[in-house]
Design an enzyme around this catalytic site. Sequence first.
Site, mmCIF file in Angstrom:
data_model
loop_
_atom_site.group_PDB
_atom_site.id
_atom_site.type_symbol
_atom_site.label_atom_id
_atom_site.label_comp_id
_atom_site.label_asym_id
_atom_site.label_seq_id
_atom_site.Cartn_x
_atom_site.Cartn_y
_atom_site.Cartn_z
ATOM 1 N N HIS A 217 -0.050 -1.043 -10.646
ATOM 2 C CA HIS A 217 -0.698 -1.685 -12.682
ATOM 3 C C HIS A 217 0.521 -1.734 -13.075
ATOM 4 C CE1 HIS A 217 -5.121 -0.737 -11.466
ATOM 5 N NE2 HIS A 217 -5.514 -0.445 -12.780
ATOM 6 N N HIS A 313 -1.298 7.991 -13.194
ATOM 7 C CA HIS A 313 -0.401 8.313 -12.947
ATOM 8 C C HIS A 313 0.763 9.337 -14.023
ATOM 9 C CE1 HIS A 313 -0.816 4.842 -9.367
ATOM 10 N NE2 HIS A 313 -1.347 4.261 -10.138
#
Length: 351
Positions: A217, A313
């Site tokens: 992303h 993340h």
Amino acid sequence: MAATPLSSSSPTTPTSSTRYTRRGSPYLPTSSELLLLAIFPVLLLFGTLFRVLSPQTRDAVMTTAPGANHYDQAPGLAPSYFARKDNLLNVFFVKRGWFWITVTIALFVGTHPFFTASDKQQPTAKNSSLLGRRGSVILRWGLVTGWWILVTQWFFGPALIDRSFRLTGGSCQVLQAAVDDKVAADEDPSQLLLVATASACKHVGGQWRGGHDISGHVFLLVLGTTFLAQEIGWVLWRQAASASTVRVADTRSLVMYDGAVKSAEVEAERATISPDAASSEAATLASRIALRFAAVVVGLCLWMLLMTAIYFHTWFEKLTGLLVSLVGFYSVYLLPRWVPAVRRVVGIPGL
């Protein structure tokens, strides 16, 4: 982008060192480009700190899956709607991000007078790109798209993200069990390993475990934003500079074939748009829509980058996603400035 006003009292033939200092190094981004690039680590740092300091995220339930770095996806447990992977912006915008980036640049190139002006308004020059304005944009889009494909989709097999994950000890829970079975039966597991990608793992109902998962992303959102900023930002700056009554200088530096470092103004004359033509063409409805559409896409990219920084993340996975995207940015937009042969083919945005 960045502009440096040139007063009438300035010497007409400044020393090469003064000119070099004013323009900056051809090997590095300009000051305005550095300001843009600084947005990304600032957003990632803010998101990381918010995740640690905010009671909303600090007390939220994390997923129990080993090796996962996100919050529980249940609607009642996720700390925010944007912490859920099924939020609409993630599903319809980020997951299809390169489609929206491509649509944005296609609309801009198809409507802006810098590209739609007649051939008489686009005289060629010795150092101009061999492909012309539109051809250069298409080529640069192809190069950036190629980098996106290699990192996230395919790299002579699994993509670079998948390969780096496996090289750092990661594996797919379901596929790894199948590999272990083949090894126990003295069979070759190489065919299973060839399809050991994130998409294949998800397709068979497995999940990645362990390893370093580069944030796809972050990579996509940063790469797309820098691509649009370069292709649209320098064209808009060139149009404003052409229509301005105050002389402004392009702060980019280029290395010429003879090794001399000169301003991008050397190649800028052919990029000048007639102020009358520019003002009449830019006022069209299609051009205004394209620019507003680009602003919305960039805004959504930055917003979703912030959401990724807060809810998904580890900091290191986000950092590597940023660094990998900047490799593509540098290769397509800075390398041509100091390699004339590459610039001759790839071109420079706004020139």
